[in-house]
Write a protein that holds these residues in place. Structure first.
Motif: not given
Ligand code: NAP
Length: 309
Positions: A122, A177, A206-207, A220, A227
């Motif tokens: 990511i 997840r 995601t980042e 997310q 988010e």
């Protein structure tokens, strides 16, 4: 019988390679173990091991690795510190090509090159590795004394290390997840009972956010797609492993995405080539089965060498 430098070359000095080396040295084979760094493999990165038999109080990964190496050395195992570049394992003479141009030959080979941590891939992960992104809780945990950190993953490694990290961090947030952990029940119970550990379920990162060092994570929710930003100083990515296969001639060995396929005697599809430990295609990757496989691989190598006479 072909003339070779060694009867047996073992590639890799983790629990599987060192156990194969112990058995080979005791069997008085002309053997060498090739290792590029300190012997011990991934065990060296494991803080505390409670499930390796014979150590009722537990043992550190470092101590266990040193004991494996010392036991093999006591019976005369020679370890050569070198970097393997490539191999040709087809035919009766196995060739191991080293960085620097040296070639070693043998009649049999045991592949015990192990595996290494997966990355998330990511934005920010690569840039901030070593600046708040880590793949080794044992190595980097002490840097986060008094801080809030995240652990990504839901397997044994993530949960074991989340518990370990509470020794340093004030709060450890596990981001998984799914809504259920993959880790063993015993580790789950430990984590759920630890009031410094919190869970964020059904969520992916995601980042990794930060300019010079980690400042937070962009999250997310996989159900709602909502988010959120989580402010943390450190982020431990513990999402499984991939095989150390770069030096292996995969075109010569049946494999499953780089994990080597063996039979019950740890023989690969290539005569005279055995594999043991985390490099093998299998479901259970524990130190205890890696050592067992190392022993079995050595016995298969001995049988192969006898068959050449
Ligand atoms: P693992 O069992 O493969 O677990 C990987 C975890 O990371 C899973 O929870 C997985 O989620 C998650 N994951 C994978 N890719 C991801 C991604 N891209 N984004 C977010 N999450 C991701 O790996 P491991 O925990 O490193 O364990 C490896 C082996 O070593 C296992 O066999 C384990 O039992 C063993 N081990 C044992 C001990 C012990 O007994 N003390 C300690 C450490 C490791 P999903 O669950 O959704 O797939």
């Amino acid at each position: 019988m072909p003339v070779t430098d060694f009867q047996l070359i073992i590639v890799g000095g983790g629990p599987a390679g060192l156990t194969a080396g112990l058995y080979a040295a005791r069997a008085r084979l002309n053997v060498v173990l090739l290792e590029k760094g300190a012997a011990g493999g991934q065990v060296m990165n494991t803080d505390w091991i409670e499930n390796y038999p014979g150590f009722p109080e537990g043992i550190t990964g470092l101590d266990l690795a040193e004991k494996f190496a010392a036991q093999a050395e006591r019976f005369g195992l020679i370890t050569k510190l070198c970097e393997v570049k490539s191999m040709d394992l087809a035919g009766p003479v196995k060739k191991i090509f080293l960085e620097g141009g040296e070639t070693l030959t043998s009649q049999a080979v045991i592949l015990a090159t192990g595996a290494r941590p997966n990355q998330l891939g990511i934005p920010g992960e690569k840039e901030l590795t070593g600046k708040g992104v880590s793949y080794c809780a044992t190595c980097d945990g002490p840097f986060y004394r008094g801080l809030e950190i995240a652990v990504i993953g839901g397997g044994d490694t993530a949960i074991q290390e989340a518990v370990h990290l509470t020794k340093f961090a004030t709060r450890v947030i596990v981001i998984h997840r799914r809504d259920e952990l993959r880790a063993s029940k015993h580790l789950q119970e430990k984590a759920f009972a630890n009031d410094k550990i919190e869970f964020i379920w059904d969520t992916v990162v995601t980042e990794v956010i930060g300019s010079k060092e980690v400042e937070g994570l962009r999250l997310q929710n996989v159900q709602s797609e909502e988010e959120a930003i989580l402010a943390v100083k450190g982020c431990f990515v513990l999402v499984g492993i991939r095989p150390n296969m770069e030096t292996l001639p995969l075109e010569q060995l049946d494999n499953d995405d780089g994990f080597i396929i063996t039979d019950k005697e740890m023989r690969t599809s290539q005569p005279g080539v055995m594999a043991a430990g985390d490099i093998c295609s299998k479901n259970v990757r524990q130190i205890v089965n890696a050592t067992g496989e190392g022993a079995v691989a050595c016995l298969a190598a001995e049988n192969y060498l006898s068959s050449l006479n």
